[in-house]
Design an enzyme around this catalytic site. Structure first.
Site, short mmCIF file in Angstrom:
data_model
loop_
_atom_site.label_atom_id
_atom_site.label_comp_id
_atom_site.label_asym_id
_atom_site.label_seq_id
_atom_site.Cartn_x
_atom_site.Cartn_y
_atom_site.Cartn_z
N GLY A 138 9.71 11.83 -13.88
CA GLY A 138 9.98 10.41 -13.62
C GLY A 138 9.91 9.50 -14.83
O GLY A 138 10.14 8.29 -14.70
N LYS B 182 8.06 -6.55 -3.50
CA LYS B 182 9.49 -6.29 -3.75
C LYS B 182 10.41 -6.89 -2.68
O LYS B 182 11.57 -7.16 -2.94
CB LYS B 182 9.74 -4.78 -3.86
CG LYS B 182 9.26 -4.20 -5.19
CD LYS B 182 9.61 -2.73 -5.30
CE LYS B 182 9.35 -2.22 -6.70
NZ LYS B 182 9.73 -0.83 -6.89
P1 NAP Z 1 5.81 4.74 -0.79
O1 NAP Z 1 6.70 3.63 -0.36
O2 NAP Z 1 4.33 4.59 -0.62
O3 NAP Z 1 6.29 6.09 -0.04
C1 NAP Z 1 5.58 7.28 -0.19
C2 NAP Z 1 6.31 8.41 0.55
O4 NAP Z 1 5.58 9.61 0.32
C3 NAP Z 1 6.36 8.21 2.06
O5 NAP Z 1 7.55 8.74 2.54
C4 NAP Z 1 5.18 9.05 2.56
O6 NAP Z 1 5.37 9.60 3.85
C5 NAP Z 1 5.19 10.17 1.56
N1 NAP Z 1 3.85 10.76 1.44
C6 NAP Z 1 2.72 10.15 0.99
N2 NAP Z 1 1.68 11.03 1.02
C7 NAP Z 1 2.16 12.18 1.53
C8 NAP Z 1 1.58 13.44 1.84
N3 NAP Z 1 0.29 13.69 1.61
N4 NAP Z 1 2.37 14.41 2.36
C9 NAP Z 1 3.69 14.20 2.60
N5 NAP Z 1 4.29 13.01 2.34
C10 NAP Z 1 3.54 12.02 1.81
O7 NAP Z 1 6.00 5.07 -2.35
P2 NAP Z 1 7.24 4.74 -3.29
O8 NAP Z 1 7.01 3.40 -3.91
O9 NAP Z 1 8.50 5.01 -2.58
O10 NAP Z 1 7.02 5.82 -4.46
C11 NAP Z 1 7.24 7.19 -4.22
C12 NAP Z 1 6.88 8.02 -5.46
O11 NAP Z 1 7.70 7.64 -6.56
C13 NAP Z 1 5.44 7.84 -5.93
O12 NAP Z 1 4.97 9.09 -6.36
C14 NAP Z 1 5.55 6.91 -7.12
O13 NAP Z 1 4.52 7.11 -8.05
C15 NAP Z 1 6.90 7.34 -7.69
N6 NAP Z 1 7.59 6.28 -8.44
C16 NAP Z 1 8.08 6.57 -9.68
C17 NAP Z 1 8.77 5.61 -10.39
C18 NAP Z 1 9.29 5.92 -11.76
O14 NAP Z 1 9.75 5.00 -12.46
N7 NAP Z 1 9.30 7.15 -12.17
C19 NAP Z 1 8.98 4.34 -9.84
C20 NAP Z 1 8.47 4.08 -8.57
C21 NAP Z 1 7.78 5.06 -7.86
P3 NAP Z 1 5.04 8.80 5.21
O15 NAP Z 1 6.25 7.96 5.51
O16 NAP Z 1 4.82 9.88 6.19
O17 NAP Z 1 3.82 7.99 4.93
#
Ligand code: NAP
Length: 281
Positions: A245, A64
């Site tokens: 979502g 991205k």
């Molecule tokens: P990302 O960049 O990998 O960020 C993940 C975030 O979650 C980070 O802040 C991480 O914290 C935190 N995290 C991960 N594991 C954790 C745990 N065990 N306990 C507490 N915090 C935790 O992911 P992203 O791309 O932003 O996506 C975030 C979420 O949105 C995902 O669930 C993804 O499936 C969902 N999503 C949905 C859509 C949709 O269209 N509905 C689109 C995109 C993403 P740290 O900074 O401490 O690692």
């Protein structure tokens, strides 16, 4: 029309199903491929996209941001968010867009809400949290609280939000007491972590923070598998409005398809049909 989604990992991407469902409703013949493109392999893929005459492609992790140097032009929103999830190919050139934030904003609107004037609480500080925090700031949120396991990541996003939008943004920890305090008077809570997602064993250990939210607040989870996470169930049990979502997933894809086709889509009109196909497919 030939389209694709690229990323790594890509095996579990629902993009072919979502775009397939949308383009089918529009009666547009199309091919939508799922292509694994590892970090550092973007250039090779871009040559392939031109050879294969792709009309466009969606991008997910880890591309991205890496795509930026290859773009002829970048849409204003994508430039502001520093992330591109949609590329249109035209006359051998690549044009970048970001439909994630508007996709979420449409889902929020469908729930009868908006960012404007709200005290917003974002859980997580990853790529999507950053995009949504900036979108909320640009859309006139009153204040944005970003709670994350790693404090520095939340702090970085807050600095960006303050600098880019002028809206108050505060980083905080995800411990029980801080969450309870931060949620006091909260009007929109968004889970942008994978906590509660199918296949992820970790979950929130305590949901008492939900008791501090305003009674008319909305709790939204970016997760759509399961359809209702424990967070959403707990919020519903407390009489709060919730949405998952799926709306964001479907709306961001519709917005991308509008970019690829150059035509407006009756998004609300086909929304439930597309959701049904995605849920069953
Ligand atoms: P990302 O960049 O990998 O960020 C993940 C975030 O979650 C980070 O802040 C991480 O914290 C935190 N995290 C991960 N594991 C954790 C745990 N065990 N306990 C507490 N915090 C935790 O992911 P992203 O791309 O932003 O996506 C975030 C979420 O949105 C995902 O669930 C993804 O499936 C969902 N999503 C949905 C859509 C949709 O269209 N509905 C689109 C995109 C993403 P740290 O900074 O401490 O690692």
């Amino acid at each position: 029309m030939k389209l694709a989604v690229i990323g790594d990992p890509i095996k579990h991407s629902l993009s072919p199903v979502v775009h397939g469902a949308i383009l089918e409703q529009l009666k547009l013949t199309h091919e939508y491929q799922k292509i694994q493109v590892k970090k550092g392999e973007l250039e090779r893929f871009l040559r392939f996209a031109l050879e294969e005459n792709l009309s466009g492609f969606n991008l997910t992790m880890p591309h991205k941001i890496d795509i930026f140097p290859y773009l002829e032009d970048i849409d204003e929103e994508a430039r502001r968010f520093g992330a591109v999830n949609t590329v249109r190919v035209s006359n051998g050139k690549f044009y970048g867009y970001n439909t994630d934030a508007d996709g979420y904003a449409l889902a929020l609107k469908q729930a009868g809400r908006s960012f404007a004037g709200k005290r917003i609480i974002l859980l997580g500080a990853g790529g999507v949290a950053r995009t949504l925090a900036l979108k909320a700031g640009f859309s006139g949120a009153d204040q944005i609280w970003i709670l994350n396991r790693t404090a520095s990541a939340a702090e970085e996003i807050c600095q960006d939000v303050i600098r880019e939008t002028g809206v108050k943004a505060v980083a905080a920890d995800m411990d029980r007491e801080t969450m309870r305090q931060v949620c006091c008077g909260g009007e929109l809570l968004i889970n942008a972590t994978p906590l509660g997602m199918e296949g992820v064993t970790a979950n929130f250990s305590d949901f008492s923070f939900l008791d501090s939210l305003s009674q008319d607040s909305v709790v939204s989870d970016l997760i759509y598998h399961p359809e209702k996470t424990l967070l959403l169930k707990q919020a519903e049990d407390r009489g709060l409005s919730v949405f998952n979502g799926l709306g964001m997933l479907v709306f961001q894809a519709m917005l991308a398809d509008e970019i690829y086709t150059g035509k407006a889509i009756d998004k609300e009109g086909i929304f439930s049909k597309v959701c049904d196909i995605v849920k069953n497919g």
